[in-house]
Design a protein around this motif. Structure first.
Motif, PDB file in Angstrom:
ATOM      1  N   UNK A   1       3.954  12.140  -1.388  1.00 23.70           N
ATOM      2  CA  UNK A   1       2.845  11.596  -2.181  1.00 23.70           C
ATOM      3  C   UNK A   1       2.209  10.389  -1.493  1.00 23.70           C
ATOM      4  N   UNK A   2       0.877  10.359  -1.483  1.00 21.05           N
ATOM      5  CA  UNK A   2       0.122   9.212  -0.991  1.00 21.05           C
ATOM      6  C   UNK A   2      -0.676   8.676  -2.165  1.00 21.05           C
ATOM      7  N   UNK A   3      -0.477   7.390  -2.481  1.00 16.04           N
ATOM      8  CA  UNK A   3      -1.138   6.767  -3.626  1.00 16.04           C
ATOM      9  C   UNK A   3      -2.611   6.552  -3.293  1.00 16.04           C
ATOM     10  N   UNK A   4      -3.493   7.045  -4.186  1.00 12.68           N
ATOM     11  CA  UNK A   4      -4.932   6.911  -3.960  1.00 12.68           C
ATOM     12  C   UNK A   4      -5.602   5.969  -4.956  1.00 12.68           C
ATOM     13  N   UNK A   5      -4.961   5.703  -6.068  1.00 15.06           N
ATOM     14  CA  UNK A   5      -5.550   4.815  -7.069  1.00 15.06           C
ATOM     15  C   UNK A   5      -4.631   4.650  -8.257  1.00 15.06           C
TER      16      UNK A   5
ATOM     17  N   UNK B   1      -3.005  17.180  -6.650  1.00 12.78           N
ATOM     18  CA  UNK B   1      -3.092  15.799  -7.128  1.00 12.78           C
ATOM     19  C   UNK B   1      -2.175  15.667  -8.329  1.00 12.78           C
ATOM     20  N   UNK B   2      -1.574  14.485  -8.490  1.00  9.40           N
ATOM     21  CA  UNK B   2      -0.676  14.258  -9.617  1.00  9.40           C
ATOM     22  C   UNK B   2      -0.702  12.780  -9.981  1.00  9.40           C
ATOM     23  N   UNK B   3      -0.216  12.452 -11.174  1.00  9.30           N
ATOM     24  CA  UNK B   3      -0.085  11.054 -11.588  1.00  9.30           C
ATOM     25  C   UNK B   3       1.387  10.744 -11.761  1.00  9.30           C
ATOM     26  N   UNK B   4       1.770   9.536 -11.303  1.00  4.01           N
ATOM     27  CA  UNK B   4       3.174   9.148 -11.299  1.00  4.01           C
ATOM     28  C   UNK B   4       3.294   7.693 -11.705  1.00  4.01           C
ATOM     29  N   UNK B   5       4.358   7.354 -12.456  1.00  2.00           N
ATOM     30  CA  UNK B   5       4.631   5.976 -12.827  1.00  2.00           C
ATOM     31  C   UNK B   5       5.169   5.181 -11.654  1.00  2.00           C
ATOM     32  N   UNK B   6       5.037   3.848 -11.723  1.00  5.83           N
ATOM     33  CA  UNK B   6       5.453   2.964 -10.638  1.00  5.83           C
ATOM     34  C   UNK B   6       6.947   3.126 -10.318  1.00  5.83           C
ATOM     35  N   UNK B   7       7.796   3.088 -11.341  1.00  4.18           N
ATOM     36  CA  UNK B   7       9.242   3.183 -11.111  1.00  4.18           C
ATOM     37  C   UNK B   7       9.637   4.512 -10.475  1.00  4.18           C
ATOM     38  N   UNK B   8       9.010   5.606 -10.899  1.00  2.00           N
ATOM     39  CA  UNK B   8       9.315   6.915 -10.304  1.00  2.00           C
ATOM     40  C   UNK B   8       8.972   6.935  -8.820  1.00  2.00           C
ATOM     41  N   UNK B   9       7.865   6.275  -8.456  1.00  2.00           N
ATOM     42  CA  UNK B   9       7.464   6.215  -7.046  1.00  2.00           C
ATOM     43  C   UNK B   9       8.439   5.374  -6.231  1.00  2.00           C
ATOM     44  N   UNK B  10       8.681   4.162  -6.683  1.00  2.00           N
ATOM     45  CA  UNK B  10       9.464   3.194  -5.926  1.00  2.00           C
ATOM     46  C   UNK B  10      10.924   3.621  -5.789  1.00  2.00           C
ATOM     47  N   UNK B  11      11.493   4.204  -6.848  1.00  3.67           N
ATOM     48  CA  UNK B  11      12.902   4.610  -6.792  1.00  3.67           C
ATOM     49  C   UNK B  11      13.099   5.952  -6.093  1.00  3.67           C
ATOM     50  N   UNK B  12      12.016   6.682  -5.845  1.00  8.64           N
ATOM     51  CA  UNK B  12      12.120   7.977  -5.179  1.00  8.64           C
ATOM     52  C   UNK B  12      12.441   9.108  -6.125  1.00  8.64           C
ATOM     53  N   UNK B  13      12.378   8.823  -7.418  1.00  7.83           N
ATOM     54  CA  UNK B  13      12.663   9.852  -8.414  1.00  7.83           C
ATOM     55  C   UNK B  13      11.646  10.988  -8.335  1.00  7.83           C
ATOM     56  N   UNK B  14      10.422  10.638  -7.980  1.00  8.91           N
ATOM     57  CA  UNK B  14       9.385  11.652  -7.803  1.00  8.91           C
ATOM     58  C   UNK B  14       8.780  11.454  -6.426  1.00  8.91           C
TER      59      UNK B  14
END
Length: 172
Positions: free
Chosen positions: A29-33, A53-66
C-alpha cells in the motif's frame, strides 16, 4: 490555554502526521491521502500495488496489520495450492502414456461398485454393461446377460488396451 486553542493545536499536530505519512509505502500500500471515516476517525486512502484503492486506519498501517487490499492473501493462497498439487501433477505427467495415466489402470475396485468388478455396471433391465476407460474416454464393450460374460469382456479389453500401455510405463 483555552479549549478552542488546545483543539486547534491538536488539529495542527494531526495534520502534520497526515502530511508525514502521505507518499509512504506500507507493504503493498502507498498512502495517497486521508479522509474522515466512520465515527469521524481519520482513514488513509491508499493505492495497492495491484491497482486497487482502499482505505485503512493509521494503526493498521503502522503496525502492519494491513499491508494490501486483500490481493496479498489471495496470491499467497494460490502459491500454497500450487505447492500442494505440484508433486501430484508431476507424477501424473511422468505416468501419462498415450493420454492415459498408467498407474490408474490397475486401480482397486471402487467401494461404491455394485458389481465388485472394474468396468462392469448393472443396467436398469437387470443386465450387465461392460466398458473401459482410455485416454479420458469411455468405450462401450457391450451389454451382457450374466455378470461372468461382462467380466470376461472387460478382461479381454484390458489385455488388448491396457497391457501395451503398462508395458511402455514399466519400460520407461
Amino acid at each position: 490555554m483555552c479549549r478552542a486553542c488546545a483543539g486547534k493545536e491538536r488539529a495542527e499536530e494531526q495534520r502534520e502526521i497526515h502530511q508525514e505519512i502521505i507518499g509512504k509505502q506500507f507493504g503493498r500500500l502507498t498512502v495517497t491521502g486521508w479522509t474522515k471515516g466512520k465515527k469521524n476517525r481519520t482513514v488513509y486512502t491508499c493505492d495497492c500495488a495491484c491497482g486497487n484503492k482502499t482505505t485503512v486506519g493509521y494503526n493498521e498501517l503502522v503496525t502492519g496489520k494491513k499491508s494490501s487490499c486483500g490481493c496479498l492473501r489471495k496470491d499467497e493462497a494460490i502459491k500454497r495450492i500450487e505447492q500442494t498439487y505440484e508433486p501430484m501433477y508431476k507424477k501424473q505427467k511422468e505416468a501419462q502414456i498415450d493420454g492415459t495415466i498408467a498407474y490408474e489402470l490397475d486401480a482397486k475396485v471402487s467401494k461404491n461398485s455394485k458389481t465388485g468388478i472394474n468396468g462392469v455396471s448393472k443396467t436398469n433391465k437387470g443386465k450387465y454393461r461392460a466398458y473401459i476407460n482410455l485416454a479420458r474416454k469411455q468405450y462401450h464393450l457391450g451389454i451382457f446377460e450374466t455378470l461372468e460374460e461382462a467380466k470376461q469382456a472387460r478382461k479381454e479389453a484390458e489385455k488388448k488396451f491396457y497391457e501395451p500401455i503398462l508395458k511402455k510405463y514399466k519400460d520407461k
